[in-house]
Design a protein around this motif. Structure first.
Motif, mmCIF file in Angstrom:
data_model
loop_
_atom_site.group_PDB
_atom_site.id
_atom_site.type_symbol
_atom_site.label_atom_id
_atom_site.label_comp_id
_atom_site.label_asym_id
_atom_site.label_seq_id
_atom_site.Cartn_x
_atom_site.Cartn_y
_atom_site.Cartn_z
ATOM 1 N N HIS A 53 0.826 -1.249 0.113
ATOM 2 C CA HIS A 53 0.088 -0.016 -0.112
ATOM 3 C C HIS A 53 0.900 1.390 0.005
ATOM 4 N N LEU A 79 -2.910 4.593 -2.281
ATOM 5 C CA LEU A 79 -4.059 5.115 -1.196
ATOM 6 C C LEU A 79 -4.137 6.415 -1.087
ATOM 7 N N ASP A 96 -3.530 1.866 9.985
ATOM 8 C CA ASP A 96 -4.777 0.996 9.641
ATOM 9 C C ASP A 96 -4.589 0.213 8.422
ATOM 10 N N SER A 97 -3.946 0.969 7.297
ATOM 11 C CA SER A 97 -3.912 0.403 5.920
ATOM 12 C C SER A 97 -2.346 -0.433 5.795
ATOM 13 N N LEU A 144 -7.285 1.802 -2.403
ATOM 14 C CA LEU A 144 -7.768 1.756 -1.324
ATOM 15 C C LEU A 144 -8.175 3.259 -0.833
ATOM 16 N N TYR A 146 -10.341 5.814 1.683
ATOM 17 C CA TYR A 146 -10.943 5.839 2.803
ATOM 18 C C TYR A 146 -12.092 6.954 2.903
ATOM 19 N N LYS A 155 -13.164 4.725 7.330
ATOM 20 C CA LYS A 155 -13.286 3.378 6.824
ATOM 21 C C LYS A 155 -12.578 3.086 5.503
ATOM 22 N N GLY A 156 -11.875 2.249 5.533
ATOM 23 C CA GLY A 156 -11.008 1.921 4.292
ATOM 24 C C GLY A 156 -11.612 0.946 3.369
ATOM 25 N N TYR A 158 -11.707 -1.126 -0.233
ATOM 26 C CA TYR A 158 -10.816 -1.481 -1.451
ATOM 27 C C TYR A 158 -11.862 -1.477 -2.835
ATOM 28 N N THR A 347 -17.565 -2.871 -4.137
ATOM 29 C CA THR A 347 -16.384 -3.159 -3.598
ATOM 30 C C THR A 347 -16.442 -4.502 -2.978
ATOM 31 N N TYR A 350 -14.063 -4.300 2.819
ATOM 32 C CA TYR A 350 -13.503 -3.030 3.386
ATOM 33 C C TYR A 350 -12.200 -3.609 4.007
ATOM 34 N N ASN A 351 -11.358 -2.571 4.347
ATOM 35 C CA ASN A 351 -9.888 -2.918 4.829
ATOM 36 C C ASN A 351 -10.111 -3.845 6.179
#
Length: 490
Positions: A53, A79, A96-97, A144, A146, A155-156, A158, A347, A350-351
């Protein structure tokens, strides 16, 4: 196919055509492909590999697009980081990522959240072109993005290479764009409205895209005139800014053929004003970060639009289900329910697995994304958004959908912006509060507002309080910040 390959296709077919431009520079498709390859090479020598990422913290502009494509060409996952996030929020996103690198265009030093930071100019100067774009399958992760994080931690979300391809294909088809069209990206590319409404579709289209570093009314008008822009996408607050500006008459915007609007509902009266002012169509659409964002659109064809509607579902890429949020049962045509989505632009996840498990449900063996939006479909297939499920509230007399009350108040001439929020009363519990911003020089009383509402709404929908403010608070993506308003007036 790696989505970044679209730039190579355009570089072969129309190498000299302008691909992207900002206030300081421009790049043809051939130059864009070369610059992206050099940034990819520089990232590769710094240890970035397939699936890693790469965070990008830059305003709209050529450097952002080059870095985004450079990371993608390696098979890494770009990202975009919200440039308006606080240091604490940025640190959260990086942790987080699991980002392995952060690219900026300024002199930022240090390693936020332990993430190595690189400056774009150095990457461009130091990099040697990679030989081949990393092959990617359509179901492999491409980016990705957010969410704004106004009601909790960001919230991530994808998006796969297939999501991006379907999103671009759908926009080109439903908007009827050709490679001769010219876009203006006014929304920031850290959000899907800037990244995937104009930027990635125009890369796939082989068209020209001009990017504004920051929202500025005169800069936008000047770009439309100078670059002969045919399409731009705006959120409603931007549209209002244009209408309220004295500078509109100073620029020739005759090249504009269409303005897209979304992110939140557009007052109907303002739609007519925009079309009269700019002599082009203003067409509402609907989407989410989770739908890349293509989901619905009013179309520029006979019978393809309806006032007050977000349009028909983009059935080439998505399906919609409308169900009772309490029971999960599908509702009949014309009845309100929550929108659920599935399809090529939705999607895969989420991440965070926990959020994925919360947001996706199974119905009759199919996996659906819950949107949190309440609305209905008419007999002709047009969708209408009533409100966010989280913004709806109940008083002692019935359910309150803020958007329906706001639409009535927008009809009062001096009102520029309005928000309905729930506040508390020690005796009655939840009560209806209207917060208004008036146009400069405009005048209207609280009693006048209530009188209009009494004529057009049910008694329990009439505001108990009417407050006047100089500005309504906005989120980092320009949407109305109801959380702040509730705290201020509770």
């Amino acid at each position: 196919m790696n989505f970044a390959n679209y730039v190579d296709d355009a570089a072969r077919e129309t190498p000299g055509r302008t691909a992207v431009a900002d206030g300081a520079r421009s790049r043809s498709f051939e130059e864009l492909a070369d610059a992206a390859d050099r940034v990819a090479g520089a990232l590769e020598t710094r240890g970035v590999g397939v699936g890693d990422h790469v965070a990008i913290r830059m305003p709209n502009g050529v450097p952002f697009v080059v870095t985004y494509l450079g990371a993608m060409r390696l098979g890494a996952v770009p990202l975009p980081v919200n440039t308006r996030f606080t240091d604490q929020q940025i640190g959260y996103v990086l942790r987080d990522s699991g980002a392995v690198a952060l690219v900026t265009d300024d002199g930022t030093d240090g390693e936020p959240a332990g993430t190595p930071t690189y400056r774009y100019p150095a990457l461009l100067d130091d990099g040697e072109r990679i030989q081949d774009v990393e092959p990617r399958r359509s179901d492999e992760l491409a980016e990705l993005v957010y969410t704004s994080g106004t009601t909790g931690a960001p919230k991530g979300v994808y998006h796969t290479h297939g999501n991006l391809e379907a999103n671009a294909r759908g926009f080109v088809r439903y908007k009827e764009w050709t490679s001769d069209d010219v876009a203006l990206t006014a929304c920031q590319c850290f959000h899907v409205t800037g990244l995937n409404v104009t930027t990635t579709p125009f890369l796939a289209l082989g068209g020209t895209n001009h990017l504004l570093a920051e929202w500025d009314v005169e800069a936008a008008l000047a770009a439309v005139e100078r670059r002969e822009v045919t399409y731009t996408f705006l959120i409603p607050t931007m549209v209002v800014d244009l209408l309220e500006s004295d500078a509109v008459d100073d620029y020739d915007c005759g090249s504009l053929e269409m303005i897209g609007v979304g992110g939140s509902p557009m007052p109907r009266r303002r739609i007519r004003e925009v079309e009269e002012t700019f002599g082009c169509r203003l067409l509402e659409g609907y989407g989410m970060t989770e739908t890349t964002p293509l989901a619905t659109f009013n179309r520029p064809v006979p019978g393809g639009s309806r006032p007050g509607s977000i349009g028909r579902p983009a059935t080439e890429v998505v399906e919609v289900r409308i169900e009772d949020p309490a029971t999960g049962e599908a509702v009949p045509t014309g009845e309100r329910g929550e929108f659920l989505w599935r399809g090529d632009t939705v999607t895969p996840r989420y991440n965070a697995d926990r959020i994925t498990d919360e947001k996706f449900v199974e119905r009759d063996g199919e996996r659906w994304l819950q949107s949190g939006d309440i609305g209905w479909m008419d007999e002709d297939g047009f969708l209408f958004v009533v409100d966010r499920l989280e913004d709806m509230f109940t008083t002692g007399c019935g359910d309150i959908y803020p958007r329906e009350i706001e639409e009535v108040i927008y009809g009062i001439d001096p009102v520029e912006n309005v928000a309905i929020v729930d506040t508390r009363d020690e005796v009655r519990g939840a009560t209806v509060t209207a917060v208004l911003k008036l146009r400069d020089g405009g005048s209207v009383s609280a009693d006048d507002v209530r009188a209009v509402c009494e004529r057009e709404l049910e008694s329990h929908e009439v505001p108990d309080r009417v407050e006047f403010v100089d500005e309504l608070p906005r989120t980092t993506t320009g949407k109305l910040d109801r959380v702040t308003l509730r705290e201020r007036f509770r």
